[in-house]
Design a protein around this motif. Structure first.
Motif, PDB file in Angstrom:
ATOM      1  N   ASP A 343      34.666 -11.127 -14.683  1.00  0.00           N
ATOM      2  CA  ASP A 343      35.441 -10.069 -15.330  1.00  0.00           C
ATOM      3  C   ASP A 343      36.038 -10.510 -16.659  1.00  0.00           C
ATOM      4  N   GLU A 367      22.724   3.234  -3.330  1.00  0.00           N
ATOM      5  CA  GLU A 367      23.921   3.984  -3.721  1.00  0.00           C
ATOM      6  C   GLU A 367      23.673   5.472  -3.951  1.00  0.00           C
ATOM      7  N   ASN A 374      28.916   1.303  -0.841  1.00  0.00           N
ATOM      8  CA  ASN A 374      29.841   1.683  -1.915  1.00  0.00           C
ATOM      9  C   ASN A 374      30.086   3.187  -1.952  1.00  0.00           C
ATOM     10  N   SER A 376      32.647   4.613  -0.325  1.00  0.00           N
ATOM     11  CA  SER A 376      34.064   4.869  -0.104  1.00  0.00           C
ATOM     12  C   SER A 376      34.878   4.279  -1.253  1.00  0.00           C
ATOM     13  N   LEU A 377      35.645   5.116  -1.945  1.00  0.00           N
ATOM     14  CA  LEU A 377      36.521   4.617  -3.002  1.00  0.00           C
ATOM     15  C   LEU A 377      37.629   3.745  -2.431  1.00  0.00           C
ATOM     16  N   GLU A 378      38.014   4.003  -1.212  1.00  0.00           N
ATOM     17  CA  GLU A 378      39.041   3.187  -0.582  1.00  0.00           C
ATOM     18  C   GLU A 378      38.575   1.741  -0.440  1.00  0.00           C
ATOM     19  N   THR A 380      35.842   0.312  -2.163  1.00  0.00           N
ATOM     20  CA  THR A 380      35.369  -0.287  -3.410  1.00  0.00           C
ATOM     21  C   THR A 380      36.477  -0.505  -4.424  1.00  0.00           C
ATOM     22  N   VAL A 381      37.446   0.432  -4.508  1.00  0.00           N
ATOM     23  CA  VAL A 381      38.493   0.357  -5.527  1.00  0.00           C
ATOM     24  C   VAL A 381      39.771  -0.268  -4.970  1.00  0.00           C
ATOM     25  N   ARG A 382      40.324   0.329  -3.938  1.00  0.00           N
ATOM     26  CA  ARG A 382      41.605  -0.148  -3.429  1.00  0.00           C
ATOM     27  C   ARG A 382      41.487  -1.521  -2.766  1.00  0.00           C
ATOM     28  N   GLY A 384      38.765  -3.589  -3.118  1.00  0.00           N
ATOM     29  CA  GLY A 384      37.916  -4.495  -3.894  1.00  0.00           C
ATOM     30  C   GLY A 384      36.717  -5.022  -3.137  1.00  0.00           C
ATOM     31  N   SER A 385      36.061  -4.134  -2.402  1.00  0.00           N
ATOM     32  CA  SER A 385      34.945  -4.564  -1.546  1.00  0.00           C
ATOM     33  C   SER A 385      33.619  -3.945  -1.983  1.00  0.00           C
ATOM     34  N   ARG A 386      33.407  -3.834  -3.282  1.00  0.00           N
ATOM     35  CA  ARG A 386      32.129  -3.333  -3.784  1.00  0.00           C
ATOM     36  C   ARG A 386      31.047  -4.386  -3.562  1.00  0.00           C
TER      37      ARG A 386
END
Length: 664
Positions: A343, A367, A374, A376-378, A380-382, A384-386
């Motif tokens: 990053d 996808e 991926n 679920s936004l919960e 992948t985003v919240r 960090g499990s992408r």
């Protein structure tokens, strides 16, 4: 006796040499062998008749009667002039062995007595030239020497060719294919290994030196690199904009001088297939239009020496099981993840990194609707499990490669994991076979068909054979066996249906689901799973990116210790909230799927009600950390080039490192 009769004529250039000369003064050809008249001691009359070729029809000694038609033939005839029957037999064979006796009336004596500068008839020369021109040569009308097409004048006497022997333009020669070839352009000459060997060493060396100076050595070194299994020159050639579909020419084959390896018209792909360079073949196929996107640079390619050490270390961690379940197993449990430092790189460098590391096609397939990762936004985003699909080889070893990537970050290049898989299935067949048969029989009964015992045994033998053959595709049983070798669960996220290139549905895919080491003791295994992706006959390792800091506990049912919060959460449900199937359960275990999942893995529920399994990310092994750091340094160097005061486009670099590589 005249002076001309004392000389002897060369058989190659017809030059008349003095009797004392042992070799031709002009072309250095050997002196012809002249036999003596062996009949002179027997009968002078017969010798005279034989030498002169005269025929006395009044004497029977000069006639030979045909046994078939009784026609009287000349005694020197080999076949009957009337019926064509052969007159030669064991009794008169000596009559046809004529002595070599040159007289003033013989044809040879007359040819020797002719002036040297007298040329043959033009009609004969034209016929001969038409034959020679098919070979690319032209014959001198003065001395009859055969010259190569590029010769502007005769190499023997210096006489220029006539217009009938050359193209109307003096700078062109008529080729065997009736095409015009520029004499001044050395690339257009008839330079092949065969005609080079026909010339003398001096001319050969001159041609080779000229061709070597003008050769594209990036291209030639890439060809040599393919047959030797060295990816460095291949990578350098492709990075410099080389065409992977380029073919070898005759001049380039002559420079390489390895007729057993190189042929005219071969490409790098041909050489990779011929010499079974699967890794390089995958690299080349990704470069050909329509076969994939971009050149791939996985960490094991950037640091090939360290990758080789990792594979040797992995082989040392394998132990052979004993007792009632003789299945091989590993003693270390690493989990590979992308470093968080990715990053920190500039966006253009990050884009190049992901394009060279990930399998974009597999990522897109997994996808897209219906998404299997991926979604679920919960997560992948919240949390960090992408998940990212790593690129690997497209051969039948993709399952083993993806397992090695998900654990150690390298490929199963040495087939160590495949050998371990084959040994485990053969030695532990008494444990694997009953569970496999019961599971497949239940599936068969659901589809309303059944198999005989002989058919089950044939299928089992086929599965064992596939496990032992490198490059062959593997089945669900092999994933189940790998879970026992790794002593940890394996979660496969895959497409529901296998489709063709046209998008047509070919069949139902059964790979998606959870594979647990059900035949092992629970305390002998770990609960951290690895994730794989399955798309149209291909497996990919699904790995996360490490979080920067510890994640706050957002799961109400989580009992993790503070030092274990660096976790990734893998969904155990599909997008429509159905629990993933557990493969190879017995009939007595069915109906308790969620309890079995919680028994073998650390399972919890998110705030959104998603059933997930926790994948703990521990500290990397030393060798893996060194490989990842060297891989990151490559892209850090590119980032420095873009952030300099006078930024320039990101260069594509090549690498020089000896030893075994995992280049794809």
């Amino acid at each position: 006796m005249s002076e001309n009769e004392k000389k002897w004529a060369c058989e190659y250039c017809t030059y008349e040499n003095y009797p004392s000369a042992l070799k031709c003064t002009m072309c250095r050809g050997p002196r012809p062998f002249i036999s003596e008249d062996i009949y002179s001691l027997h009968d002078n009359d017969d010798k005279t008749n034989s030498a002169t070729g005269s025929c006395d029809n009044g004497q029977n000694i000069n006639l030979l009667q045909c046994k078939n038609c009784t026609f009287q033939n000349h005694k020197n005839d080999q076949t009957c002039s009337q019926c064509g029957t052969s007159l030669v037999n064991a009794s008169n064979l000596h009559e046809y062995i004529q002595p070599l006796n040159i007289t003033q009336h013989s044809d040879l004596a007359q040819s020797l007595s002719q002036p040297r500068n007298k040329s043959p008839p033009a009609s004969e020369i034209n016929v001969e030239n038409s034959r020679r021109m098919t070979l690319g040569k032209w014959t001198c009308l003065m001395c009859t020497y055969e010259n190569w097409p590029r010769a502007a004048k005769c190499s023997m006497c210096g006489h220029p060719p006539q217009n009938s022997q050359r193209h109307p333009s003096s700078s062109h020669i008529i080729s065997p294919s009736n095409q015009n070839i520029d004499v001044n352009n050395q690339e257009d000459l008839f330079i092949t290994p065969s005609n080079i060997m026909e010339e003398n060493n001096c001319e050969t060396e001159k041609k080779l030196r000229l061709m070597r100076r003008k050769a594209d050595w990036n291209w030639l070194n890439a060809c040599i690199g393919v047959i030797e299994g060295n990816p460095v020159p291949v990578e350098h050639y492709l990075s410099s904009g080389g065409d992977p579909a380029r073919t070898l020419t005759a001049s380039e084959v002559a420079i390489l001088n390895r007729s057993s390896a190189f042929d005219v018209g071969h490409t790098l792909v041909h050489l990779a297939i011929r010499f079974q360079r699967d890794d390089l073949l995958a690299v080349l196929l990704t470069q050909i239009e329509g076969s994939g996107s971009g050149l791939k640079k996985v960490p094991s390619y950037i640091a090939p020496d360290i990758a080789a050490d990792i594979r040797r270390h992995f082989a040392a961690t394998i132990r052979h099981g004993k007792g009632s379940f003789p299945c091989s197993f590993v003693t270390e449990f690493p989990t590979f993840a992308l470093p968080a430092e990715v990053d920190e790189l500039p966006s253009p460098v990050q884009e190049q990194l992901f394009s060279e590391l990930l399998d974009k096609d597999a990522q897109h397939t997994l996808e897209t609707d219906p998404a299997v990762i991926n979604w679920s936004l919960e997560l992948t985003v919240r949390l960090g499990s992408r998940l990212h699909a790593l690129w690997n080889r497209s051969s039948g070893d993709c399952l083993l490669d993806s397992v090695m990537q998900a654990t150690w970050g390298v490929f199963d290049r040495d087939n160590q994991l495949r050998r371990t898989l084959a040994e485990s299935l053969n030695q532990g067949g008494e444990m694997f076979y009953p569970r496999w048969k019961e599971y497949e029989a239940n599936h068969a009964s659901f589809l309303q068909y059944s198999l005989e015992e002989e058919q089950w045994e044939e299928d089992w033998t086929s599965l064992l054979s596939l496990a032992s053959q490198p490059g062959t595709s593997l089945e669900m049983l092999h994933v189940f066996a790998l879970a026992h070798i790794l002593r940890r669960p394996i979660i496969v996220y895959g497409v529901k249906y296998v489709k063709s290139f046209r998008g047509e549905t070919l069949g139902y895919s059964r790979f998606e689901g959870v594979y647990l080491p059900l035949l092992c003791e629970h305390s002998f295994c770990i609960k951290t799973p690895i994730a794989l992706g399955y798309t149209r006959g291909h497996f990919s390792a699904l790995v996360p990116m490490e979080p920067y800091s510890r994640i706050e506990a957002r799961l109400p049912k989580s009992n993790l210790a503070p030092d274990q919060l660096q976790s990734i959460f893998l969904p155990l449900m599909t997008r429509d909230r159905k629990v993933l199937p557990i493969h190879f359960l017995t009939e007595s275990e069915m109906g308790r799927e969620e309890a079995i999942l919680r028994h073998w893995m650390d399972v919890c529920d998110t705030e959104g009600g998603i059933l997930v399994a926790q994948q703990l990310l521990h500290k990397r092994p030393l060798l893996v950390a060194q490989m990842v750091e060297e891989w990151l340094n490559h892209y850090r160097t590119l980032a420095q080039a873009t952030s300099a005061p006078f930024s320039r486009p990101i260069p594509v670099q090549d690498y020089s490192s000896d030893g075994d590589t995992d280049d794809e």
